[in-house]
Write an enzyme that holds these catalytic residues in place. Structure first.
Site, PDB file in Angstrom:
ATOM      1  N   ASP A  11       0.910  -1.310   0.010  1.00  8.74           N
ATOM      2  CA  ASP A  11       0.112  -0.048   0.068  1.00  8.74           C
ATOM      3  C   ASP A  11       0.839   1.398  -0.112  1.00  8.74           C
ATOM      4  O   ASP A  11       2.046   1.394   0.445  1.00  8.74           O
ATOM      5  CB  ASP A  11      -1.130  -0.004   1.083  1.00  8.74           C
ATOM      6  CG  ASP A  11      -1.937   0.773   1.189  1.00  8.74           C
ATOM      7  OD1 ASP A  11      -2.399   1.550  -0.025  1.00  8.74           O
ATOM      8  OD2 ASP A  11      -2.674   1.339   2.172  1.00  8.74           O
ATOM      9  N   ASN A  34     -10.736  -3.242  -6.467  1.00 13.19           N
ATOM     10  CA  ASN A  34      -9.676  -2.120  -7.061  1.00 13.19           C
ATOM     11  C   ASN A  34     -10.341  -1.860  -8.560  1.00 13.19           C
ATOM     12  O   ASN A  34      -9.664  -0.800  -8.911  1.00 13.19           O
ATOM     13  CB  ASN A  34      -8.388  -2.510  -7.228  1.00 13.19           C
ATOM     14  CG  ASN A  34      -7.534  -2.500  -5.852  1.00 13.19           C
ATOM     15  OD1 ASN A  34      -6.635  -3.314  -5.839  1.00 13.19           O
ATOM     16  ND2 ASN A  34      -7.742  -1.644  -4.984  1.00 13.19           N
ATOM     17  N   GLU A  56       0.865 -12.963  12.460  1.00 10.60           N
ATOM     18  CA  GLU A  56       1.274 -11.791  13.192  1.00 10.60           C
ATOM     19  C   GLU A  56       1.237 -10.830  12.183  1.00 10.60           C
ATOM     20  O   GLU A  56       1.653 -10.646  10.997  1.00 10.60           O
ATOM     21  CB  GLU A  56       2.720 -11.893  13.516  1.00 10.60           C
ATOM     22  CG  GLU A  56       3.106 -13.115  14.650  1.00 10.60           C
ATOM     23  CD  GLU A  56       2.007 -12.962  15.905  1.00 10.60           C
ATOM     24  OE1 GLU A  56       1.820 -11.758  16.459  1.00 10.60           O
ATOM     25  OE2 GLU A  56       1.837 -13.957  16.490  1.00 10.60           O
ATOM     26  N   ILE A  82      -6.893  -5.565   6.803  1.00 12.56           N
ATOM     27  CA  ILE A  82      -6.536  -6.621   5.879  1.00 12.56           C
ATOM     28  C   ILE A  82      -7.027  -6.421   4.560  1.00 12.56           C
ATOM     29  O   ILE A  82      -6.874  -7.083   3.657  1.00 12.56           O
ATOM     30  CB  ILE A  82      -6.855  -7.914   6.581  1.00 12.56           C
ATOM     31  CG1 ILE A  82      -8.248  -8.349   6.537  1.00 12.56           C
ATOM     32  CG2 ILE A  82      -5.952  -8.174   7.780  1.00 12.56           C
ATOM     33  CD1 ILE A  82      -8.409  -9.748   6.968  1.00 12.56           C
ATOM     34  N   ARG A 128     -11.651   1.757  -9.056  1.00 12.10           N
ATOM     35  CA  ARG A 128     -10.556   2.707  -9.159  1.00 12.10           C
ATOM     36  C   ARG A 128     -10.761   3.551 -10.502  1.00 12.10           C
ATOM     37  O   ARG A 128     -11.319   3.115 -11.395  1.00 12.10           O
ATOM     38  CB  ARG A 128      -9.147   2.403  -8.944  1.00 12.10           C
ATOM     39  CG  ARG A 128      -8.804   2.051  -7.513  1.00 12.10           C
ATOM     40  CD  ARG A 128      -7.390   1.842  -7.203  1.00 12.10           C
ATOM     41  NE  ARG A 128      -7.174   1.471  -5.850  1.00 12.10           N
ATOM     42  CZ  ARG A 128      -5.970   1.476  -5.453  1.00 12.10           C
ATOM     43  NH1 ARG A 128      -4.906   1.740  -6.083  1.00 12.10           N
ATOM     44  NH2 ARG A 128      -5.796   1.160  -4.003  1.00 12.10           N
TER      45      ARG A 128
END
Length: 254
Positions: free
Chosen positions: A24, A72, A211, A199, A75
């Protein structure tokens, strides 16, 4: 089928076996430099190359990158078009390097939405690298975690139609074998660059016991040093998989 972290305790170590990354911040990286957002995506391709090489050197066996989500498509059209072109160019330019580095490429997602040329390039790249085993690089393209669970459910029922009449036979293992990454272990470490802390519908099932590491660094600036910082943080984590700290005393923490 890979071992489930909710059904058994996976083997762990100081270096995560499987790293999953949401890449990102490309657009914001470009905006801060008064460049078009598309320039950030182009720069992000270089970061992919750096991270693939760094993971290979450090002994990571599986690297999964979220390249393009099923959301996406919302967009701007010119940005989506550029992302598709970058995908094509990367496949054309990088497959020889992946082959030389012993990297096997996998692409997961609903690939039917892509143009035939891109689908063909994906198939060729996967076939070209299918015998490599040093690092499994998975690119999630037109992928969504909910889509993955839905397609797995449909595939499971197609494989055994009787399950619809006897749903008590459905368990985690039966469904999991139809997920798009059923062949890979679940991620040990999830990294998201760019400062956001979610996420975003990525590997919804598979991240159950990963993690989570979040960094303000934008993806185009992410490289080996930033990866090492994430690994250093990962080594501080106590991976209990439902157990207590007392049960882990005297043994490995991860």
């Amino acid at each position: 089928m890979a071992l489930s972290s909710t059904q058994a305790i996976p083997e762990t170590g100081d270096i995560p076996r499987h790293v999953a990354i949401i890449m990102d911040g490309n657009g914001r990286w470009a905006t801060r430099r008064h460049l078009p957002r598309t320039a950030g995506h182009a720069k992000g391709v270089h970061a992919v190359r750096r991270v693939v090489e760094a993971c290979g050197r450090r002994g990571v066996r599986y690297l999964t990158l979220f390249a393009f989500s099923s959301e996406n498509w919302r967009r701007p059209a010119d940005e989506v078009s550029l992302l598709m072109r970058l995908f094509v160019q990367a496949l054309e330019r990088e497959v020889d390097k992946l082959q030389d580095q012993g990297v096997r490429l996998h692409v997961v997602g609903d690939l039917s939405a892509f143009e035939p040329k891109l689908q063909e390039l994906i198939a060729q790249a996967q076939e070209r690298t299918e015998h490599n085993d040093r690092l499994h690089l998975t690119v999630a393209a037109n992928y969504g975690g909910r889509w993955d669970i839905l397609q797995a459910t449909r595939a499971m029922l197609r494989a055994d139609p009787g399950l619809a009449q006897d749903p008590d036979r459905i368990d985690e293992a039966r469904l999991a074998e139809h997920l798009s990454m059923a062949w890979a272990p679940e991620p040990d470490l999830f990294i998201r660059t760019g400062g956001e802390q979610r996420i975003s519908n990525f590997l919804v099932w598979q991240l159950a016991y990963a993690e989570f590491y979040f960094t303000e660094q934008f993806w185009p600036d992410f490289g080996a040093d930033e990866l090492d910082a994430a690994f250093e943080w990962y080594r501080t984590r106590e991976r209990r998989f439902g157990r207590t700290s007392a049960q882990l005393r005297g043994g490995a923490k991860r």
